[in-house]
Scaffold this motif. Structure first.
Motif, PDB file in Angstrom:
ATOM      1  N   GLY A  34       0.887  -1.107  -0.109  1.00 44.23           N
ATOM      2  CA  GLY A  34      -0.219  -0.170  -0.273  1.00 44.23           C
ATOM      3  C   GLY A  34       1.037   1.235  -0.021  1.00 44.23           C
ATOM      4  O   GLY A  34       2.056   1.227   0.867  1.00 44.23           O
ATOM      5  N   GLN A  35       0.591   2.423  -0.667  1.00 42.08           N
ATOM      6  CA  GLN A  35       1.190   3.085  -0.770  1.00 42.08           C
ATOM      7  C   GLN A  35       1.341   4.373   0.619  1.00 42.08           C
ATOM      8  O   GLN A  35       1.022   5.421   0.148  1.00 42.08           O
ATOM      9  CB  GLN A  35       1.404   4.362  -2.277  1.00 42.08           C
ATOM     10  N   SER A  36       0.277   3.914   0.983  1.00 43.27           N
ATOM     11  CA  SER A  36      -0.505   5.394   1.790  1.00 43.27           C
ATOM     12  C   SER A  36       0.634   5.845   2.856  1.00 43.27           C
ATOM     13  O   SER A  36       0.676   7.258   3.297  1.00 43.27           O
ATOM     14  CB  SER A  36      -1.943   4.493   3.390  1.00 43.27           C
ATOM     15  N   THR A  37       1.934   4.794   3.475  1.00 46.19           N
ATOM     16  CA  THR A  37       2.484   5.340   4.258  1.00 46.19           C
ATOM     17  C   THR A  37       3.517   5.956   2.959  1.00 46.19           C
ATOM     18  O   THR A  37       3.716   7.312   3.999  1.00 46.19           O
ATOM     19  CB  THR A  37       3.875   4.553   4.840  1.00 46.19           C
ATOM     20  N   ALA A  38       3.816   6.345   2.240  1.00 45.48           N
ATOM     21  CA  ALA A  38       4.482   6.815   1.275  1.00 45.48           C
ATOM     22  C   ALA A  38       3.550   8.652   0.976  1.00 45.48           C
ATOM     23  O   ALA A  38       4.522   8.819   1.165  1.00 45.48           O
ATOM     24  CB  ALA A  38       4.667   6.016  -0.013  1.00 45.48           C
ATOM     25  N   GLU A  39       2.549   7.816   1.049  1.00 43.42           N
ATOM     26  CA  GLU A  39       2.178   9.280   0.339  1.00 43.42           C
ATOM     27  C   GLU A  39       1.760  10.438   2.169  1.00 43.42           C
ATOM     28  O   GLU A  39       2.120  11.663   2.214  1.00 43.42           O
ATOM     29  CB  GLU A  39       0.243   9.143   0.459  1.00 43.42           C
ATOM     30  N   GLY A  40       1.595   9.886   2.809  1.00 46.40           N
ATOM     31  CA  GLY A  40       2.135  10.549   4.733  1.00 46.40           C
ATOM     32  C   GLY A  40       3.728  11.019   5.125  1.00 46.40           C
ATOM     33  O   GLY A  40       3.542  12.121   5.234  1.00 46.40           O
ATOM     34  N   ILE A  41       4.336  10.139   4.476  1.00 46.73           N
ATOM     35  CA  ILE A  41       5.840  10.267   4.628  1.00 46.73           C
ATOM     36  C   ILE A  41       5.825  11.780   3.678  1.00 46.73           C
ATOM     37  O   ILE A  41       6.051  12.443   4.236  1.00 46.73           O
ATOM     38  CB  ILE A  41       6.957   9.446   4.165  1.00 46.73           C
ATOM     39  N   ASN A  42       5.652  11.550   2.388  1.00 50.25           N
ATOM     40  CA  ASN A  42       5.587  13.007   1.515  1.00 50.25           C
ATOM     41  C   ASN A  42       4.516  14.034   1.713  1.00 50.25           C
ATOM     42  O   ASN A  42       6.019  15.204   2.171  1.00 50.25           O
ATOM     43  CB  ASN A  42       4.748  12.516  -0.054  1.00 50.25           C
ATOM     44  N   ASP A  43       4.350  14.417   2.630  1.00 55.79           N
ATOM     45  CA  ASP A  43       3.141  15.070   3.154  1.00 55.79           C
ATOM     46  C   ASP A  43       3.813  15.774   5.113  1.00 55.79           C
ATOM     47  O   ASP A  43       4.388  17.223   4.332  1.00 55.79           O
ATOM     48  CB  ASP A  43       1.489  14.592   3.492  1.00 55.79           C
ATOM     49  N   GLY A  44       4.145  15.104   5.109  1.00 55.37           N
ATOM     50  CA  GLY A  44       5.335  15.329   6.088  1.00 55.37           C
ATOM     51  C   GLY A  44       5.800  16.436   5.724  1.00 55.37           C
ATOM     52  O   GLY A  44       6.494  17.439   6.473  1.00 55.37           O
ATOM     53  N   ILE A  45       7.166  15.254   5.034  1.00 53.70           N
ATOM     54  CA  ILE A  45       7.902  16.491   4.664  1.00 53.70           C
ATOM     55  C   ILE A  45       7.986  17.477   4.244  1.00 53.70           C
ATOM     56  O   ILE A  45       8.317  19.113   3.952  1.00 53.70           O
ATOM     57  CB  ILE A  45       9.008  15.211   3.760  1.00 53.70           C
ATOM     58  N   VAL A  46       6.973  17.682   3.512  1.00 56.13           N
ATOM     59  CA  VAL A  46       6.478  19.400   2.389  1.00 56.13           C
ATOM     60  C   VAL A  46       6.045  20.032   3.832  1.00 56.13           C
ATOM     61  O   VAL A  46       6.483  21.024   3.701  1.00 56.13           O
ATOM     62  CB  VAL A  46       5.375  18.339   0.969  1.00 56.13           C
ATOM     63  N   TYR A  47       4.933  19.407   4.479  1.00 60.17           N
ATOM     64  CA  TYR A  47       4.519  20.859   5.909  1.00 60.17           C
ATOM     65  C   TYR A  47       5.857  21.143   6.468  1.00 60.17           C
ATOM     66  O   TYR A  47       6.036  21.637   6.732  1.00 60.17           O
ATOM     67  CB  TYR A  47       3.943  19.857   6.089  1.00 60.17           C
ATOM     68  N   LEU A  48       6.752  20.371   6.904  1.00 61.30           N
ATOM     69  CA  LEU A  48       8.146  20.554   7.349  1.00 61.30           C
ATOM     70  C   LEU A  48       9.603  21.467   6.839  1.00 61.30           C
ATOM     71  O   LEU A  48       9.640  22.114   7.100  1.00 61.30           O
ATOM     72  CB  LEU A  48       8.788  19.478   7.764  1.00 61.30           C
ATOM     73  N   MET A  49       9.677  20.915   5.449  1.00 63.71           N
ATOM     74  CA  MET A  49       9.247  22.086   4.719  1.00 63.71           C
ATOM     75  C   MET A  49       8.803  23.790   4.175  1.00 63.71           C
ATOM     76  O   MET A  49      10.174  24.697   3.794  1.00 63.71           O
ATOM     77  CB  MET A  49       9.835  21.354   3.212  1.00 63.71           C
ATOM     78  N   ALA A  50       7.979  23.870   4.029  1.00 62.45           N
ATOM     79  CA  ALA A  50       7.315  25.160   4.139  1.00 62.45           C
ATOM     80  C   ALA A  50       7.057  25.915   5.358  1.00 62.45           C
ATOM     81  O   ALA A  50       7.234  27.186   4.927  1.00 62.45           O
ATOM     82  CB  ALA A  50       5.629  24.724   3.666  1.00 62.45           C
ATOM     83  N   PHE A  51       7.608  25.901   5.897  1.00 62.94           N
ATOM     84  CA  PHE A  51       7.207  26.090   7.068  1.00 62.94           C
ATOM     85  C   PHE A  51       8.435  27.829   7.369  1.00 62.94           C
ATOM     86  O   PHE A  51       8.745  29.000   8.006  1.00 62.94           O
ATOM     87  CB  PHE A  51       7.240  26.180   8.742  1.00 62.94           C
ATOM     88  N   PRO A  52       9.769  27.199   7.225  1.00 58.32           N
ATOM     89  CA  PRO A  52      10.917  28.155   7.206  1.00 58.32           C
ATOM     90  C   PRO A  52      10.566  28.919   5.650  1.00 58.32           C
ATOM     91  O   PRO A  52      11.069  30.030   6.074  1.00 58.32           O
ATOM     92  CB  PRO A  52      11.959  27.460   6.104  1.00 58.32           C
ATOM     93  N   TYR A  53      10.060  28.892   4.543  1.00 64.55           N
ATOM     94  CA  TYR A  53      10.193  29.255   3.705  1.00 64.55           C
ATOM     95  C   TYR A  53       8.903  30.770   4.144  1.00 64.55           C
ATOM     96  O   TYR A  53       9.432  31.520   3.487  1.00 64.55           O
ATOM     97  CB  TYR A  53       9.216  28.997   2.336  1.00 64.55           C
ATOM     98  N   ILE A  54       8.420  29.719   4.660  1.00 65.61           N
ATOM     99  CA  ILE A  54       7.322  31.109   4.908  1.00 65.61           C
ATOM    100  C   ILE A  54       7.581  31.876   6.249  1.00 65.61           C
ATOM    101  O   ILE A  54       7.299  33.130   5.852  1.00 65.61           O
ATOM    102  CB  ILE A  54       6.017  30.148   5.458  1.00 65.61           C
ATOM    103  N   LEU A  55       8.138  31.577   6.732  1.00 60.18           N
ATOM    104  CA  LEU A  55       8.824  32.396   7.879  1.00 60.18           C
ATOM    105  C   LEU A  55      10.051  33.532   7.106  1.00 60.18           C
ATOM    106  O   LEU A  55      10.089  34.563   8.009  1.00 60.18           O
ATOM    107  CB  LEU A  55       9.387  31.739   8.980  1.00 60.18           C
ATOM    108  N   VAL A  56      10.751  32.877   6.289  1.00 56.90           N
ATOM    109  CA  VAL A  56      11.817  33.603   5.742  1.00 56.90           C
ATOM    110  C   VAL A  56      11.027  35.382   5.037  1.00 56.90           C
ATOM    111  O   VAL A  56      11.556  35.912   5.006  1.00 56.90           O
ATOM    112  CB  VAL A  56      12.620  33.049   4.443  1.00 56.90           C
ATOM    113  N   ALA A  57       9.760  35.089   3.777  1.00 58.74           N
ATOM    114  CA  ALA A  57       8.969  35.348   2.903  1.00 58.74           C
ATOM    115  C   ALA A  57       8.401  36.185   4.685  1.00 58.74           C
ATOM    116  O   ALA A  57       8.076  37.407   3.923  1.00 58.74           O
ATOM    117  CB  ALA A  57       7.766  34.697   2.811  1.00 58.74           C
TER     118      ALA A  57
END
Length: 72
Positions: A34-57
């Protein structure tokens, strides 16, 4: 002003469609049926990546605004 707002919103939400996995995580998760775990990992990485960009912006915006008010 509206075009700038639309551009900012589009830029902030465009990264949700990216695939963000390192090579080792991808190899381990692709072996799973099942690819549900892979999708969860992808979402978690993207959310963690977004916050530094939002803070810098946000910091750039406030510096820009302060610079323009001092200039006037």
């Amino acid at each position: 002003m509206k075009t700038r707002l639309v551009l900012i919103v589009f830029t902030l939400f465009s990264f949700f469609y990216g695939q963000a996995q390192c090579a080792m995580c991808r190899a381990v998760l692709e072996s799973e049926e099942g690819q549900s775990t892979a999708e969860g990992i992808n979402d978690g990485i993207v959310y963690l990546m977004a916050f530094p960009y939002i803070l810098v912006a946000g910091m750039i915006y406030f510096v820009y605004r302060k610079y323009n008010t001092l200039k006037k």
